[in-house]
Design a protein around this motif. Structure first.
Motif, mmCIF file in Angstrom:
data_model
loop_
_atom_site.group_PDB
_atom_site.id
_atom_site.type_symbol
_atom_site.label_atom_id
_atom_site.label_comp_id
_atom_site.label_asym_id
_atom_site.label_seq_id
_atom_site.Cartn_x
_atom_site.Cartn_y
_atom_site.Cartn_z
ATOM 1 N N UNK A 3 -15.411 1.817 16.251
ATOM 2 C CA UNK A 3 -16.287 1.220 15.258
ATOM 3 C C UNK A 3 -15.713 2.010 13.922
ATOM 4 N N UNK A 4 -15.926 1.149 12.853
ATOM 5 C CA UNK A 4 -15.402 1.698 11.523
ATOM 6 C C UNK A 4 -16.718 2.215 11.051
ATOM 7 N N UNK A 5 -16.425 2.606 9.822
ATOM 8 C CA UNK A 5 -17.697 3.213 9.247
ATOM 9 C C UNK A 5 -18.961 2.341 8.741
ATOM 10 N N UNK A 58 -9.923 -3.392 -1.722
ATOM 11 C CA UNK A 58 -8.761 -3.827 -1.828
ATOM 12 C C UNK A 58 -8.217 -4.230 -0.600
ATOM 13 N N UNK A 59 -8.814 -4.035 0.529
ATOM 14 C CA UNK A 59 -8.069 -4.770 1.677
ATOM 15 C C UNK A 59 -8.204 -6.328 1.447
ATOM 16 N N UNK A 128 1.317 -1.653 3.945
ATOM 17 C CA UNK A 128 0.664 -0.582 3.342
ATOM 18 C C UNK A 128 0.856 -0.455 1.771
ATOM 19 N N UNK B 62 -7.996 -3.878 8.200
ATOM 20 C CA UNK B 62 -9.138 -3.244 7.620
ATOM 21 C C UNK B 62 -10.249 -3.797 7.196
ATOM 22 N N UNK B 67 -12.012 0.331 8.713
ATOM 23 C CA UNK B 67 -11.190 1.568 8.794
ATOM 24 C C UNK B 67 -9.940 1.325 8.245
ATOM 25 N N UNK B 68 -9.445 2.607 7.659
ATOM 26 C CA UNK B 68 -8.216 2.495 7.031
ATOM 27 C C UNK B 68 -7.169 3.351 7.669
ATOM 28 N N UNK B 128 -9.987 2.268 -0.093
ATOM 29 C CA UNK B 128 -8.704 2.552 0.481
ATOM 30 C C UNK B 128 -8.750 3.508 1.599
#
Lengths: 350, 350
Positions: A3-5, A58-59, A128, B62, B67-68, B128
């Motif tokens: 899992x992400x943040x 930004x993504x 990227x 992302x 997540x990056x 980012x």
DNA sequence: GTGAAAGCGCTAACAC
DNA sequence: GTGTTAGCGCTTTCAC
């Protein structure tokens, strides 16, 4: 996949739009310069942005614009010379300055062992970054092919070895006048009346090493091969090479070392062997790295190249190419490779 | 806003799915480890991936995962000491190694002038990167507040000055035992029988500078203030400070310089003033930077800190915190700050 | 000038 | 196990 943040959710365009009582499109316009939006509205939106502390994701932005405003700097130096040698440092500084003035980010990619090529390849292919600055290629380096394969806009630092071998009309690099600089150094030693001029070369699998040796040979085409020892731009290698030269030709009266770091090691070894510099042996370096050349004993006569400026130049070339790509027009004057000038800085060692 | 790049379109999940005759979800599963996919299918998908040269679009990924797999390294050094000082270089190397083994990218952000704070703040806020490593804070640096405001997981390099001033239970840093190291150095000089021990300090708006001075004072609580001169960790500053000390107290018989770079400059200035080292004046440095300490004349006695290891440690702490954030559980043992040990390396200068 | 709506390429529930 | 589907947050036509 992990899992992400899950931190406190950052405000989105939507939220700003709601607070300002406008549509997302309008907010987007304001955030991106605000052209074509009535002043009163624009102001209202700006307030909302401020209040919420909104910052574009930004993504999401990259996903649609296909721009990253980021540039990769790839340094392929397996021996990790990267950080012990001020050379890279200075280039990075020039690059950093130029990129940040264009609001572009510097992403540093270090290739330390062969496994890293994979990772870097994936990174470049992963979209990227908008472009890449690639440094210090060695023979048969897979990086150029990788970059080309994924269509990455690239500028090389130092002339790649295989220029001309392929259809490289598109290849752009920035390099110092290595050969001319070496010539300058050796000619200076000759003009001093030195007769047995040795050289400590750089690694001969890099063009900078080869070119500097070529410059030496330009001046001394019939020199004794025993006066040439291969180094690797580092102090360790330079010291080793100097000791070797002394063993082979105890009567040598001058040394041209292809880097200041090697020259400083040479000074040391010469002193250990009881030679006075410059009385017995004159020494010339290459780079004019402030932190080295000005601090040796005696201070080093050396070939000056503006390293930081090279970095700046590379970044500028890359940004220009990137801009051209965007505006589909036929390239008006496609940026081409640049060879930056050098000059001799005479101090006390020769 | 300017159009983004328009190169040859890279293959998408969709394309791979079609070629392999499966759904996008299945391809996604395979690409992300392939758990829960029949072996035969997995193989078919992998072939399709290979054939098309598919690489996941990171922005899209992302956007949904948040997540990056990237970490920012922020170096706030207005004077651009960053690259002339091997200190940062070595830390970066440690960080780079650790991150790459976790498949995370290092994004280097340099803050050169105050305007850059804006850019860096935006970058961190823009999502980012997953976390940040922040270095060399000076007094009243806005960076910590910025990082906190956008909820950025952060590890600091060097103890921030204001620890304890706020509710900083959450603050994590890695630092050397600056004070203990300075004590070691000065005690060594005392044990050599030196009576008038001067010190060249680091910048006193950084904790590393202050702590090393405190260590000096621990050993010499009633020292003459004329024996203390402020430097800035650079050669220039060190040379200046040494000259000043010599002017104030020509009879000094030892110097503790708070960095090797300053110590090397001190050696030089001492020599210029006709002092022999270590006979007339003993000199001890701090850092044990190979490229400096081992190459001075005479080689430098200095306090060794494992800089690369500090970098590695910082990265590891950050990654661990990041992992904890993901798995919502109450932190089992929240990572805390670390002070790394030092030891004295005795060479010829003291 | 402004808003509505259609994706960018991907992952992650949720059905089947 | 595998496919279907609903977004992630943003920009950008295209109507109005």
């Amino acid at each position: 996949m992990q899992q992400g943040r899950t931190g406190p959710l950052r405000p989105t365009l939507e939220a700003v739009a709601e607070l300002a009582g406008v549509s997302r499109a309008t907010v987007s316009r304001v955030v991106n310069g605000g052209v074509g939006v009535r002043a009163s509205l624009r102001e209202r939106v700006q307030h909302a942005v401020e209040e919420l502390g909104y910052v574009p994701n930004q993504a999401a932005r990259t996903l649609v614009t296909r721009r990253n405003d980021a540039v990769a700097v790839v340094i392929a130096e397996p021996e990790s010379r990267v950080f012990s040698d001020p050379f890279f440092a200075q280039q990075l500084r020039g690059i950093s300055k130029e990129l940040s003035s264009a609001d572009s980010q510097l992403v540093l990619l270090l290739v330390e062992d062969t496994g890293d090529y994979q990772r870097v390849g994936r990174y470049l292919a992963g979209g990227h970054v908008d472009g890449a600055l690639i440094f210090s290629l060695h023979q048969d380096d897979p990086l150029p092919a990788m970059a080309r394969k994924v269509g990455m806009v690239t500028v090389f630092g130092g002339r790649p070895g295989w220029v001309g071998a392929e259809s490289d009309h598109d290849l752009v690099y920035v390099d110092t006048d290595n050969r001319g600089g070496a010539r300058l150094a050796v000619e200076h030693l000759v003009s001093l009346g030195r007769k047995r001029i040795a050289t400590i070369t750089g690694p001969l699998d890099q063009t900078s090493g080869v070119d500097r040796l070529d410059g030496y040979r330009d001046v001394l085409p019939y020199g004794d091969p025993a006066l040439v020892a291969e180094g690797d731009f580092t102090q360790e290698g330079g010291g080793r090479a100097m000791a070797e030269l002394l063993a082979r030709r105890p009567d040598l009266d001058a040394v041209f070392a292809a880097s200041d770091l090697m020259a400083s090691a040479a000074l040391r070894v010469l002193r250990e062997h009881g030679r006075r510099v410059p009385e017995d042996v004159a020494v010339v370096g290459f780079d004019d790295q402030e932190s080295v050349a000005a601090w040796t004993d005696p201070p080093l006569t050396t070939v000056r190249q503006d390293i930081e400026d090279m970095g700046r130049l590379m970044a500028r070339l890359l940004l220009r190419r990137l801009a051209q790509e965007g505006s589909e027009v036929a390239r008006p004057g496609s940026p081409t490779s640049v060879i930056t000038p050098v000059r001799l800085v005479v101090r006390a060692s020769a």
